[in-house]
Motif scaffolding. Structure first.
Motif, short mmCIF file in Angstrom:
data_model
loop_
_atom_site.label_atom_id
_atom_site.label_comp_id
_atom_site.label_asym_id
_atom_site.label_seq_id
_atom_site.Cartn_x
_atom_site.Cartn_y
_atom_site.Cartn_z
N ARG A 127 -82.66 -22.15 -34.10
CA ARG A 127 -81.76 -21.02 -34.91
C ARG A 127 -80.77 -20.42 -34.04
N VAL A 128 -80.76 -20.59 -32.59
CA VAL A 128 -79.82 -20.00 -31.77
C VAL A 128 -79.15 -20.95 -31.01
N LEU A 129 -77.88 -20.81 -30.93
CA LEU A 129 -76.93 -21.93 -30.54
C LEU A 129 -76.37 -21.09 -29.24
N GLY A 130 -76.47 -21.86 -27.98
CA GLY A 130 -75.80 -21.51 -26.85
C GLY A 130 -74.57 -22.25 -26.51
N VAL A 131 -73.43 -21.89 -26.03
CA VAL A 131 -72.29 -22.40 -25.67
C VAL A 131 -71.77 -22.16 -24.31
N VAL A 132 -71.91 -23.00 -23.30
CA VAL A 132 -71.14 -22.98 -21.98
C VAL A 132 -70.02 -23.50 -21.81
N GLY A 133 -68.86 -22.15 -21.88
CA GLY A 133 -67.50 -22.90 -21.78
C GLY A 133 -66.85 -22.26 -22.87
N ALA A 134 -65.57 -22.05 -22.72
CA ALA A 134 -64.85 -21.44 -23.85
C ALA A 134 -63.17 -21.92 -23.96
N GLY A 135 -63.16 -23.08 -23.41
CA GLY A 135 -61.83 -23.59 -23.21
C GLY A 135 -61.29 -24.39 -24.65
N HIS A 136 -60.44 -25.02 -24.73
CA HIS A 136 -59.73 -25.66 -25.93
C HIS A 136 -60.87 -26.06 -26.71
N GLN A 137 -61.69 -26.96 -26.17
CA GLN A 137 -62.58 -27.84 -27.10
C GLN A 137 -63.80 -26.96 -27.75
N ALA A 138 -64.07 -25.78 -27.11
CA ALA A 138 -65.30 -25.11 -27.47
C ALA A 138 -65.34 -24.83 -28.94
N GLY A 139 -64.14 -24.37 -29.53
CA GLY A 139 -64.38 -23.94 -30.71
C GLY A 139 -64.34 -25.18 -31.84
N PHE A 140 -63.99 -26.35 -31.30
CA PHE A 140 -64.62 -27.43 -31.96
C PHE A 140 -65.71 -27.76 -31.90
N GLN A 141 -66.51 -27.67 -30.79
CA GLN A 141 -67.99 -28.05 -30.54
C GLN A 141 -68.75 -26.96 -31.52
N LEU A 142 -68.19 -25.60 -31.67
CA LEU A 142 -68.92 -24.61 -32.44
C LEU A 142 -68.96 -25.02 -34.01
N ARG A 143 -67.70 -25.41 -34.48
CA ARG A 143 -67.51 -25.76 -35.72
C ARG A 143 -68.69 -26.93 -36.23
N ALA A 144 -68.23 -27.98 -35.26
CA ALA A 144 -69.25 -29.10 -35.61
C ALA A 144 -70.63 -28.80 -35.47
N ALA A 145 -70.95 -28.23 -34.51
CA ALA A 145 -72.51 -27.71 -34.59
C ALA A 145 -73.00 -26.99 -35.89
N ALA A 146 -71.97 -26.05 -36.37
CA ALA A 146 -72.32 -25.46 -37.67
C ALA A 146 -72.39 -26.21 -38.87
N ARG A 147 -71.66 -27.61 -38.69
CA ARG A 147 -72.02 -28.35 -40.10
C ARG A 147 -73.28 -28.96 -39.96
N VAL A 148 -74.07 -29.22 -39.18
CA VAL A 148 -75.27 -29.93 -38.89
C VAL A 148 -76.46 -28.99 -38.77
N ARG A 149 -76.40 -27.83 -38.57
CA ARG A 149 -77.48 -26.83 -38.56
C ARG A 149 -77.13 -25.54 -39.08
N ASP A 150 -77.97 -24.78 -39.47
CA ASP A 150 -77.89 -23.52 -39.91
C ASP A 150 -78.28 -22.31 -38.84
N TRP A 151 -77.48 -22.00 -37.95
CA TRP A 151 -77.75 -21.02 -37.06
C TRP A 151 -77.90 -19.63 -37.37
N ASP A 152 -78.75 -19.03 -36.75
CA ASP A 152 -78.56 -17.41 -37.03
C ASP A 152 -77.82 -16.77 -36.17
N ARG A 153 -77.59 -17.16 -34.82
CA ARG A 153 -76.73 -16.56 -34.11
C ARG A 153 -76.00 -17.32 -32.88
N VAL A 154 -75.12 -17.19 -32.45
CA VAL A 154 -74.42 -17.92 -31.16
C VAL A 154 -74.33 -16.84 -29.91
N ILE A 155 -74.84 -17.32 -28.67
CA ILE A 155 -74.53 -16.78 -27.41
C ILE A 155 -73.85 -17.72 -26.51
N ALA A 156 -72.82 -17.08 -25.69
CA ALA A 156 -71.87 -17.99 -25.02
C ALA A 156 -71.54 -17.30 -23.68
#
Length: 319
Positions: A127-156
């Motif tokens: 339920r908790v997604l962590g992201v290390v990195g905030a460059g150009h591709q990070a947003g794409f990564q977050l959106r794709a992860a949100a399509r396959v799982r229901d997350w409660d929150r994101v930490i980065a």
């Protein structure tokens, strides 16, 4: 030959298209119907990287190469740091059939591979997604992860924290609570995406809880490293291409230290094909070493070409 410029790609290939194309590529690789050629990567100095990724998909009738790399000075120029172009050829005659802008395609296929690994390897209750990195591709990564799982929150976390609000805006767009944290807080995450171009590990074994899944997507060149060797050694390892994982991927450092061998690494395609069970327990740490393979680039470029021809878009030239 059809030229499909970068400006058309967003209207031709969706994230869902990329997910389906990358999944089909992994399946073809697992069946032995598609394979990647050795990667050529060269350091140009000042952090610049240039190279070629190529392959042949007999099932899909695709032969081609992606040329491009990473140019860290591009942000100051108002363009993305990753620059690439995909070239497709007729596998029977060798004649060029298409030239396709590869920047957005690279981000889409990288995010799709990461999301596939999360979908198949992360615990069902994650339920908790962590992201290390905030460059150009990070947003794409977050959106794709949100399509396959229901997350409660994101930490980065990001080395330059001033870049995190942009990623936070993506989380807000997705309706997800977002918090910028120190790396020690990554222990709260059930799944962690690393998407940096770091030459030295930032995520340590102490930062990762038992049962977490890691999608390590930034290391695709000799010398890059996102994750501590001790963490790689304690995880069950998966990858897109074993040969690339041990030579230019996140596993390269553990291999060099004698802690990991190629035989220890499972192709994600084997999980998709049912030949490997994937995660074996809720306590096991799983790590997907996403090195980025040429076949993925060919697959998403082929979607762009098909859509462009259907809509009468692009520029046809004689070669």
């Amino acid at each position: 030959m059809l030229i499909v410029p970068e400006a058309l790609i967003a209207d031709l290939v969706s994230p869902e298209d990329a997910f389906a194309a990358v999944a089909a590529t992994f399946a073809a690789m697992a069946r032995g119907e598609a394979y990647n050629f050795p990667v050529v990567r060269e350091a140009l100095g000042e952090g610049r990287q240039y190279g070629f990724k190529s392959g042949l998909d007999r099932a899909g009738g695709m032969l081609g190469v992606k040329a491009g790399g990473y140019f860290p000075g591009n942000m100051a120029r108002g363009i993305t740091n990753h620059q690439s172009t995909v070239y497709l050829f007729d596998p029977e005659s060798g004649r060029p059939t298409a030239m396709v802008g590869g920047n957005l395609l690279t981000a889409l296929r990288t995010a799709a591979a990461s999301a596939l690994s999360i979908d198949r390897l992360a615990r069902r209750e994650a339920r908790v997604l962590g992201v290390v990195g905030a460059g150009h591709q990070a947003g794409f990564q977050l959106r794709a992860a949100a399509r396959v799982r229901d997350w409660d929150r994101v930490i980065a976390w990001n080395l330059h924290p001033e870049m995190l609000p942009k990623l936070g805006a993506v989380a807000e767009e997705l309706g997800l609570p977002f918090e910028a944290v120190g790396l020690e807080r990554m222990v709260e995450a059930d799944a962690i995406i690393t998407i940096t171009s770091s030459p030295a590990a930032s995520l340590m074994a102490a930062h990762v809880a038992p049962g977490a899944h890691l999608a390590c997507m930034g290391t695709d060149t000799k010398g890059k490293q996102e994750v501590q060797v001790a963490l790689v050694a304690k995880a069950r390892l998966f990858t897109d291409e074993v040969a690339q994982s041990v030579s230019i991927g996140e596993a390269q450092h553990a291999v060099a230290a004698g802690l990991v061998a190629g035989a220890d690494i499972v192709p994600l395609g084997a999980v998709l094909a049912g030949a490997d069970a994937g995660r074996r327990s809720d306590e096991e740490i799983t790590l997907f070493d996403g090195t980025g393979v040429g076949l993925q680039d060919l697959a998403v470029a082929a979607v762009a070409v098909t859509r462009a021809r259907e809509r009468g878009l692009g520029v046809e030239v004689s070669v």
